[in-house]
Scaffold this active site. Sequence first.
Site, mmCIF file in Angstrom:
data_model
loop_
_atom_site.group_PDB
_atom_site.id
_atom_site.type_symbol
_atom_site.label_atom_id
_atom_site.label_comp_id
_atom_site.label_asym_id
_atom_site.label_seq_id
_atom_site.Cartn_x
_atom_site.Cartn_y
_atom_site.Cartn_z
ATOM 1 N N HIS A 1 0.885 -11.751 2.184
ATOM 2 C CA HIS A 1 -0.232 -11.038 1.551
ATOM 3 C C HIS A 1 -0.970 -11.878 0.498
ATOM 4 C CE1 HIS A 1 -1.529 -6.665 0.515
ATOM 5 N NE2 HIS A 1 -2.521 -7.498 0.323
ATOM 6 N N TYR B 1 0.846 -1.217 0.000
ATOM 7 C CA TYR B 1 0.000 0.000 0.000
ATOM 8 C C TYR B 1 0.877 1.262 0.000
ATOM 9 C CZ TYR B 1 -3.621 -3.252 1.787
ATOM 10 O OH TYR B 1 -4.476 -4.308 1.979
HETATM 11 P P1 NDP Z 1 -14.205 -1.802 1.993
HETATM 12 O O1 NDP Z 1 -15.194 -2.901 1.899
HETATM 13 O O2 NDP Z 1 -13.715 -1.373 3.302
HETATM 14 O O3 NDP Z 1 -14.859 -0.586 1.214
HETATM 15 C C1 NDP Z 1 -14.252 0.648 1.103
HETATM 16 C C2 NDP Z 1 -15.123 1.487 0.156
HETATM 17 O O4 NDP Z 1 -16.405 1.692 0.755
HETATM 18 C C3 NDP Z 1 -14.538 2.831 -0.100
HETATM 19 O O5 NDP Z 1 -14.865 3.157 -1.437
HETATM 20 C C4 NDP Z 1 -15.284 3.742 0.882
HETATM 21 O O6 NDP Z 1 -15.380 5.040 0.352
HETATM 22 C C5 NDP Z 1 -16.638 3.080 0.955
HETATM 23 N N1 NDP Z 1 -17.276 3.203 2.276
HETATM 24 C C6 NDP Z 1 -16.698 3.116 3.485
HETATM 25 N N2 NDP Z 1 -17.607 3.219 4.462
HETATM 26 C C7 NDP Z 1 -18.799 3.365 3.864
HETATM 27 C C8 NDP Z 1 -20.116 3.512 4.334
HETATM 28 N N3 NDP Z 1 -20.383 3.508 5.643
HETATM 29 N N4 NDP Z 1 -21.122 3.636 3.439
HETATM 30 C C9 NDP Z 1 -20.855 3.623 2.114
HETATM 31 N N5 NDP Z 1 -19.624 3.481 1.591
HETATM 32 C C10 NDP Z 1 -18.602 3.349 2.460
HETATM 33 O O7 NDP Z 1 -12.985 -2.198 0.996
HETATM 34 P P2 NDP Z 1 -11.419 -2.279 1.090
HETATM 35 O O8 NDP Z 1 -10.934 -2.859 -0.176
HETATM 36 O O9 NDP Z 1 -10.821 -1.015 1.505
HETATM 37 O O10 NDP Z 1 -11.161 -3.382 2.231
HETATM 38 C C11 NDP Z 1 -10.962 -3.046 3.571
HETATM 39 C C12 NDP Z 1 -9.520 -3.229 3.987
HETATM 40 O O11 NDP Z 1 -9.125 -4.589 3.867
HETATM 41 C C13 NDP Z 1 -8.525 -2.495 3.091
HETATM 42 O O12 NDP Z 1 -8.539 -1.113 3.283
HETATM 43 C C14 NDP Z 1 -7.254 -3.205 3.433
HETATM 44 O O13 NDP Z 1 -6.748 -2.741 4.679
HETATM 45 C C15 NDP Z 1 -7.742 -4.656 3.502
HETATM 46 N N6 NDP Z 1 -7.628 -5.347 2.204
HETATM 47 C C16 NDP Z 1 -6.830 -6.466 2.150
HETATM 48 C C17 NDP Z 1 -6.700 -7.197 0.988
HETATM 49 C C18 NDP Z 1 -5.847 -8.407 0.975
HETATM 50 O O14 NDP Z 1 -5.552 -8.923 -0.113
HETATM 51 N N7 NDP Z 1 -5.433 -8.916 2.114
HETATM 52 C C19 NDP Z 1 -7.377 -6.797 -0.258
HETATM 53 C C20 NDP Z 1 -8.199 -5.612 -0.109
HETATM 54 C C21 NDP Z 1 -8.318 -4.962 1.084
HETATM 55 P P3 NDP Z 1 -14.772 6.350 1.072
HETATM 56 O O15 NDP Z 1 -13.340 6.064 1.429
HETATM 57 O O16 NDP Z 1 -14.925 7.381 0.000
HETATM 58 O O17 NDP Z 1 -15.630 6.588 2.269
#
Ligand code: NDP
Length: 281
Positions: free
Chosen positions: A105, A49
């Site tokens: 990862h 990241y």
């Molecule tokens: P999420 O499911 O957390 O979704 C994030 C998205 O949802 C963003 O676009 C955010 O927009 C939006 N959002 C957040 N809160 C709300 C809400 N209450 N209502 C509506 N929309 C909302 O996805 P992630 O991919 O970020 O997954 C979470 C975490 O998991 C990552 O950040 C990372 O730390 C980890 N991860 C790990 C992976 C792996 O391979 N191990 C792969 C992917 C993620 P905004 O920011 O504009 O609010």
Amino acid sequence: MEYIKLNDGIEIPAIGFGTFLIPPDGSTYRAVREALEVGYRHIDTATVYENEEEVGRAVRDSGIPREEIFITSKLWLSQFGDPQKGVERSLKKLNMDYIDLYLVHQPYFDVLNAWKGLEAAKKEGKIRSIGVSNMSPKIWNEFIPKIETFPSVNQIECNPFAQQKAVRMLMAADDVKVECWGPLGQGNKDLLTNETLRLIGERYGKNIGQVILRFETQEGMIVLPKSVHPERIKSNLEIFDFTLTEDEMNVIRALDTDKPSRNPDEPGRGEYLSKKFTIVE
Ligand code: NDP
């Protein structure tokens, strides 16, 4: 805050703040400061990241004692040949003496060598707990017989439309906790406007995001919602003051389409990921 005990005795907050795709241009610093301010005590970052430095700085500047905050980072594919160097890189970027949880990862290429490196780093006290990510049942079943230390978690894609029941059953049988990445479907509009979830939330004065995260934590999983918006960062944490009934849990369980957006078993997935995401050494 609710805590969950991992199979190595380490306690982890049931909700962590996700930082994927938050750029290292001050945005990560601001978001993590905000998250800590409203009460998160668990931050999920990764080498790939490229925002560990800002995470570390936000943690230090928060004034909260380091031992009260749970930090997760992850080793990227290009580091599997020299995992110890990867751990050192994370420690340096975070500017910390230890990391609470460190994950392999992605489960491709020389994942066994990566694991051995994490085991060694754990023995040296640089990491408290070690785990894996994106392991399907097939990958898990091939990996487990070859290793010494059991992973404490498997961080996988999971949300109400993709509930990963097969992986979760296997992890439960092996006493390994599931961490949900993409717990809000990575912003999936259909999920975040789902009428069934909205109606359930209405009963508790909760929004759809809160219902989803509550569902996942009630299922025993650790959730890692990401947001850069202060109001969402706050509301995503406000999930421990209501409890979904068993009927409501069953209604949400029925939303599962069993179609995660990524398939770890897909041929060429490791090659694809290592080309798409790279790190600067
Ligand atoms: P999420 O499911 O957390 O979704 C994030 C998205 O949802 C963003 O676009 C955010 O927009 C939006 N959002 C957040 N809160 C709300 C809400 N209450 N209502 C509506 N929309 C909302 O996805 P992630 O991919 O970020 O997954 C979470 C975490 O998991 C990552 O950040 C990372 O730390 C980890 N991860 C790990 C992976 C792996 O391979 N191990 C792969 C992917 C993620 P905004 O920011 O504009 O609010």
